[in-house]
Structures are given as structure tokens and as C-alpha cells.
Design an enzyme around this catalytic site. Structure first.
Site, PDB file in Angstrom:
ATOM      1  N   GLU A  56       0.850  -1.194   0.000  1.00  0.00           N
ATOM      2  CA  GLU A  56       0.000   0.000   0.000  1.00  0.00           C
ATOM      3  C   GLU A  56       0.886   1.245   0.000  1.00  0.00           C
ATOM      4  O   GLU A  56       1.775   1.376   0.829  1.00  0.00           O
ATOM      5  CB  GLU A  56      -0.920   0.003   1.218  1.00  0.00           C
ATOM      6  CG  GLU A  56      -1.861  -1.196   1.307  1.00  0.00           C
ATOM      7  CD  GLU A  56      -2.952  -1.210   0.236  1.00  0.00           C
ATOM      8  OE1 GLU A  56      -3.138  -0.189  -0.464  1.00  0.00           O
ATOM      9  OE2 GLU A  56      -3.623  -2.252   0.110  1.00  0.00           O
ATOM     10  N   CYS A 120      -7.453  -1.536   8.399  1.00  0.00           N
ATOM     11  CA  CYS A 120      -6.112  -1.570   7.800  1.00  0.00           C
ATOM     12  C   CYS A 120      -5.687  -0.159   7.391  1.00  0.00           C
ATOM     13  O   CYS A 120      -4.612   0.306   7.765  1.00  0.00           O
ATOM     14  CB  CYS A 120      -6.082  -2.511   6.594  1.00  0.00           C
ATOM     15  SG  CYS A 120      -6.253  -4.251   7.045  1.00  0.00           S
TER      16      CYS A 120
END
Length: 180
Positions: A56, A120
Site C-alpha cells: 500500500e 487496515c
């Protein structure tokens, strides 16, 4: 699995399980940064939608509407009131992805710019905000779908080693004192 493998003698690895709870994240992440003053924190989260190991690039501040495991959701629907909308990791995830992919592991590594506006993403943003970008987040698929614990452990080991290397070299450039 990563705890078993380790990251070599030069790296102190601390592994914590972070509950899927907004308020715990808001308390725990700053406390861990304060306790350890780490060079880098790498968060790992399971995504039922993931079919690859996903790096990410950034965390998002707003849009948190889903209830956590305590059936709580921040009233402001954000991580840090007044914080920037998005914070990028200082780690060059494209470079890490290329380097890990070149190692020929039996795991596919990809890049994402959206960790999902749930715990998350919330955890990642909180950590990025706390660390001024010295955090990373890796989404992994559920065990066996398609990777084993051993495959994921080896992939995470390689990813974190590459992240530390990229971080070290980027800091060398930042701190380089040329004589002119």
C-alpha cells in the site's frame, strides 16, 4: 512465520497483533512508536479480496464508516481531525515491488493506493501520521488462498529487507554532504 524467520542480526523485529478496533489503534500505534522509536514500522493485514501480496502506497484520513469488532465507528469518520486527506509512505513501493518481484519468489507482489477505508487503512494512516511517513502496509490474502504461511513469511521477509534497504539508500541521499 516472519517471527520464526527473523530479519537478520542487525534488525530488532517486534511483532504485535493489533485488534480490529479503532480506539485501540488510536491508543496503541502512538504508544508503540514512543516505546520503540523504530526506523520503520510495517503493518500487515489480511484482505479477503486479496489474491496477491499488496504494498500500500498511502493511508487515507477520512471515510471510515464500517463498525469495528467492538461495534464502534469514529463519529468524525476520520483518523486525525485536521490531518491531511492522504499521507504517502516515504518508502518507494514501486521500487520495493520491482526488487522483490525480481527475486523470483513464488508469490506475486503488487501495488495499491487504497487500503480500503477500514481498520487496515485506519491503522496505516495513524502510523504514517505518527511517523511522518516512516511506515508501510502490506495486505496479504487469507492463508491457503493461494499462499501458505511459509510463502507469506518468506515474502514478508524479502519485502521488509528491501524496504529497509530502500529507506537506508534514500536517507543516504538526503543526508549526503557534498563538498563543492
Amino acid at each position: 512465520e516472519l517471527e520464526k524467520l527473523g530479519l537478520g542480526d542487525d534488525v530488532d523485529l517486534h511483532v504485535y497483533e493489533v485488534p480490529v478496533e479503532y480506539q485501540t489503534v488510536q491508543r496503541l500505534i502512538p504508544a508503540l512508536w514512543k516505546k520503540h522509536s523504530p526506523q520503520l514500522v510495517v503493518h500487515v493485514g489480511v484482505s479477503g479480496m486479496a489474491t496477491t501480496v499488496t504494498l500500500e502506497k498511502c493511508g487515507h484520513n477520512v471515510g471510515y464508516k464500517g463498525l469495528d469488532n467492538c461495534r464502534f465507528c469514529p463519529g468524525s469518520q476520520c483518523c486525525v481531525e485536521g490531518g491531511p486527506e492522504c499521507i504517502d509512505s516515504i518508502i518507494d513501493m514501486d521500487a520495493v515491488c520491482r526488487r522483490v518481484s525480481a527475486l523470483g519468489l513464488d508469490v506475486t507482489v503488487t501495488i495499491s493506493k487504497d487500503a480500503g477505508r477500514y481498520l487496515c487503512d485506519f491503522t496505516y494512516y495513524t502510523s504514517l501520521y505518527q511517523s511522518r511517513g516512516r511506515s508501510a502496509f502490506v495486505h496479504v490474502p487469507p492463508l491457503g488462498k493461494p499462499y501458505t504461511a511459509e510463502q507469506l513469511g518468506r515474502a514478508l521477509q524479502a519485502i521488509i529487507e528491501e524496504m529497509l534497504d530502500v529507506l537506508e539508500h534514500s536517507e543516504d541521499k538526503i543526508n549526503c554532504q557534498h563538498e563543492h
